[in-house]
Structure formats: C-alpha cells, structure tokens
Design a protein around this motif. Structure first.
Motif, mmCIF file in Angstrom:
data_model
loop_
_atom_site.group_PDB
_atom_site.id
_atom_site.type_symbol
_atom_site.label_atom_id
_atom_site.label_comp_id
_atom_site.label_asym_id
_atom_site.label_seq_id
_atom_site.Cartn_x
_atom_site.Cartn_y
_atom_site.Cartn_z
ATOM 1 N N GLU A 23 0.810 -1.215 0.000
ATOM 2 C CA GLU A 23 0.000 0.000 0.000
ATOM 3 C C GLU A 23 0.847 1.270 0.000
ATOM 4 O O GLU A 23 0.354 2.350 -0.323
ATOM 5 N N SER A 24 2.114 1.155 0.376
ATOM 6 C CA SER A 24 2.965 2.337 0.543
ATOM 7 C C SER A 24 3.083 3.217 -0.698
ATOM 8 O O SER A 24 2.972 4.440 -0.576
ATOM 9 N N PRO A 25 3.311 2.677 -1.900
ATOM 10 C CA PRO A 25 3.440 3.568 -3.057
ATOM 11 C C PRO A 25 2.180 4.404 -3.314
ATOM 12 O O PRO A 25 2.266 5.589 -3.607
ATOM 13 N N LYS A 26 1.024 3.768 -3.191
ATOM 14 C CA LYS A 26 -0.231 4.492 -3.397
ATOM 15 C C LYS A 26 -0.409 5.559 -2.324
ATOM 16 O O LYS A 26 -0.750 6.703 -2.628
ATOM 17 N N ARG A 27 -0.173 5.190 -1.072
ATOM 18 C CA ARG A 27 -0.298 6.148 0.032
ATOM 19 C C ARG A 27 0.706 7.284 -0.135
ATOM 20 O O ARG A 27 0.379 8.437 0.064
ATOM 21 N N LYS B 102 -2.893 13.837 9.296
ATOM 22 C CA LYS B 102 -3.946 12.988 8.732
ATOM 23 C C LYS B 102 -3.349 11.747 8.082
ATOM 24 O O LYS B 102 -3.897 10.653 8.206
ATOM 25 N N GLU B 103 -2.210 11.903 7.413
ATOM 26 C CA GLU B 103 -1.553 10.743 6.805
ATOM 27 C C GLU B 103 -1.146 9.736 7.881
ATOM 28 O O GLU B 103 -1.325 8.534 7.711
ATOM 29 N N ILE B 104 -0.608 10.217 8.975
ATOM 30 C CA ILE B 104 -0.213 9.319 10.067
ATOM 31 C C ILE B 104 -1.442 8.630 10.648
ATOM 32 O O ILE B 104 -1.424 7.422 10.895
ATOM 33 N N GLU B 105 -2.507 9.381 10.854
ATOM 34 C CA GLU B 105 -3.731 8.799 11.407
ATOM 35 C C GLU B 105 -4.309 7.746 10.469
ATOM 36 O O GLU B 105 -4.694 6.648 10.902
ATOM 37 N N ASP B 106 -4.365 8.053 9.168
ATOM 38 C CA ASP B 106 -4.889 7.098 8.184
ATOM 39 C C ASP B 106 -4.008 5.850 8.084
ATOM 40 O O ASP B 106 -4.514 4.731 8.000
ATOM 41 N N ALA B 107 -2.691 6.047 8.109
ATOM 42 C CA ALA B 107 -1.775 4.905 8.059
ATOM 43 C C ALA B 107 -1.917 4.047 9.317
ATOM 44 O O ALA B 107 -1.849 2.822 9.252
ATOM 45 N N GLY B 108 -2.137 4.697 10.453
ATOM 46 C CA GLY B 108 -2.364 3.962 11.698
ATOM 47 C C GLY B 108 -3.626 3.121 11.628
ATOM 48 O O GLY B 108 -3.654 1.971 12.090
ATOM 49 N N ASP B 109 -4.680 3.682 11.036
ATOM 50 C CA ASP B 109 -5.923 2.920 10.859
ATOM 51 C C ASP B 109 -5.691 1.705 9.960
ATOM 52 O O ASP B 109 -6.184 0.611 10.234
ATOM 53 N N GLN B 110 -4.925 1.910 8.902
ATOM 54 C CA GLN B 110 -4.620 0.806 7.998
ATOM 55 C C GLN B 110 -3.789 -0.266 8.712
ATOM 56 O O GLN B 110 -4.054 -1.460 8.570
ATOM 57 N N LEU B 111 -2.802 0.172 9.491
ATOM 58 C CA LEU B 111 -1.988 -0.762 10.268
ATOM 59 C C LEU B 111 -2.878 -1.590 11.183
ATOM 60 O O LEU B 111 -2.751 -2.813 11.255
ATOM 61 N N ASP C 231 7.761 9.110 6.928
ATOM 62 C CA ASP C 231 7.702 10.060 5.822
ATOM 63 C C ASP C 231 6.949 11.341 6.204
ATOM 64 O O ASP C 231 7.456 12.443 5.959
ATOM 65 N N PRO C 232 5.748 11.258 6.803
ATOM 66 C CA PRO C 232 5.074 12.506 7.185
ATOM 67 C C PRO C 232 5.892 13.354 8.170
ATOM 68 O O PRO C 232 5.947 14.577 8.037
ATOM 69 N N GLU C 233 6.543 12.713 9.132
ATOM 70 C CA GLU C 233 7.358 13.476 10.084
ATOM 71 C C GLU C 233 8.554 14.114 9.389
ATOM 72 O O GLU C 233 8.879 15.277 9.651
ATOM 73 N N ARG C 234 9.170 13.391 8.482
ATOM 74 C CA ARG C 234 10.310 13.918 7.736
ATOM 75 C C ARG C 234 9.866 15.106 6.868
ATOM 76 O O ARG C 234 10.538 16.136 6.811
ATOM 77 N N GLN C 235 8.724 14.987 6.208
ATOM 78 C CA GLN C 235 8.212 16.072 5.363
ATOM 79 C C GLN C 235 7.876 17.302 6.194
ATOM 80 O O GLN C 235 8.195 18.429 5.811
ATOM 81 N N PHE C 236 7.227 17.089 7.330
ATOM 82 C CA PHE C 236 6.865 18.204 8.198
ATOM 83 C C PHE C 236 8.112 18.950 8.659
ATOM 84 O O PHE C 236 8.190 20.180 8.575
#
Length: 146
Positions: A17-21, A57-66, A104-109
């Motif tokens: 799922e990582s490339p799409k996310r 939001k990306e972290i939250e969504d990724a957490g839900d997927q996890l 990735d989200p933390e690095r981007q932020f």
C-alpha cells in the motif's frame, strides 16, 4: 501476538500500500502548499498549519490501515491473548509504526519547517507531535479493546 510469518505478512501488506499512500500524501501536501501560496500565504503560519494537518492525517490514516491489517492477522491466530501477548503485540505495532506510518510525514513536516524557518513555538502550536503520538496510542487502545 504475531509470529514471524504474520509479521512478514503485515510488512508485505503495508509495503504494498505504501506507493499508493506515498503518492496520495505527497499530492495532497503539494496541493495544500500551492493553494496557500496562490493566496499569498506561502510563508505564513497558515501554511505550516495546513502542512501539519496533511501530515497528521496521513499518520492517522496509516495507523488505521496498520490496525486493520494487524486485527485481521490476530483474528486468524484464534489464540486467547495473555497480558504478555498483548504487550508483545504493542511492541510489534511499534516496530511497524515508524517505517509504515510516521517516518515520511514526520520527515516532510520537519523539512518544510526548516525550509520556511518556522519557529519552535509556531511548530508546537500545530500540535503535530501530539497528533502523531495520539494516533499511535489510538492503535494501542484498539489492541487493548480487541
């Protein structure tokens, strides 16, 4: 607790799922920055707030997927969880958390904060770190409820 095979399955599903996310996240991040830049707010507090919102939001969504992946794998084990197994599952989630949910989200932020010279107080005002930690703790609480 997930055995080695189940952990590998979790990693494989998350990696698939990582490339799409990744693409969706970066598109959304760019959109938020461009939208504010066209309004003349490219160097304002509004841009870092928008970036924090997209990243959190990306972290939250990724957490839900996890959690969905882990929940499905735990259901397949049919074991009655002991306290030790629940603690082990928390550690396994933490092991998956950084590479698949937050890195990735933390690095981007952080990169955008550095690029724009965002002050620590403005950065803290976004509550990005709190939201990231909160997302991880929500997954842990779902484990406990499950």
């Amino acid at each position: 607790m997930l055995d080695r095979e189940a952990m590998q399955i979790a990693r494989n599903r998350l990696a698939a799922e990582s490339p799409k996310r990744h693409h969706f996240f970066h598109t959304e991040l760019q959109r938020a920055q461009n939208e504010l830049a066209t309004k003349g707010q490219g160097k304002s507090g509004a841009i870092i707030e928008a970036v924090a919102d997209v990243c959190a939001k990306e972290i939250e969504d990724a957490g839900d997927q996890l959690w969905e992946i882990v929940r499905d794998l735990v259901r397949e084990t049919k074991d009655t969880p002991s306290d030790e197994a629940v603690k082990a599952l928390h550690h396994q989630i933490d092991e998956l958390w950084i590479p698949y949910c937050s890195a990735d989200p933390e690095r981007q932020f952080e990169a955008i904060c550095q690029r724009d010279g965002v002050s620590p107080s403005l950065k803290n005002a976004t509550h990005f770190s709190d939201r990231s930690i909160g997302a991880r703790l929500r997954v842990h609480s779902k484990v406990d409820e499950f």
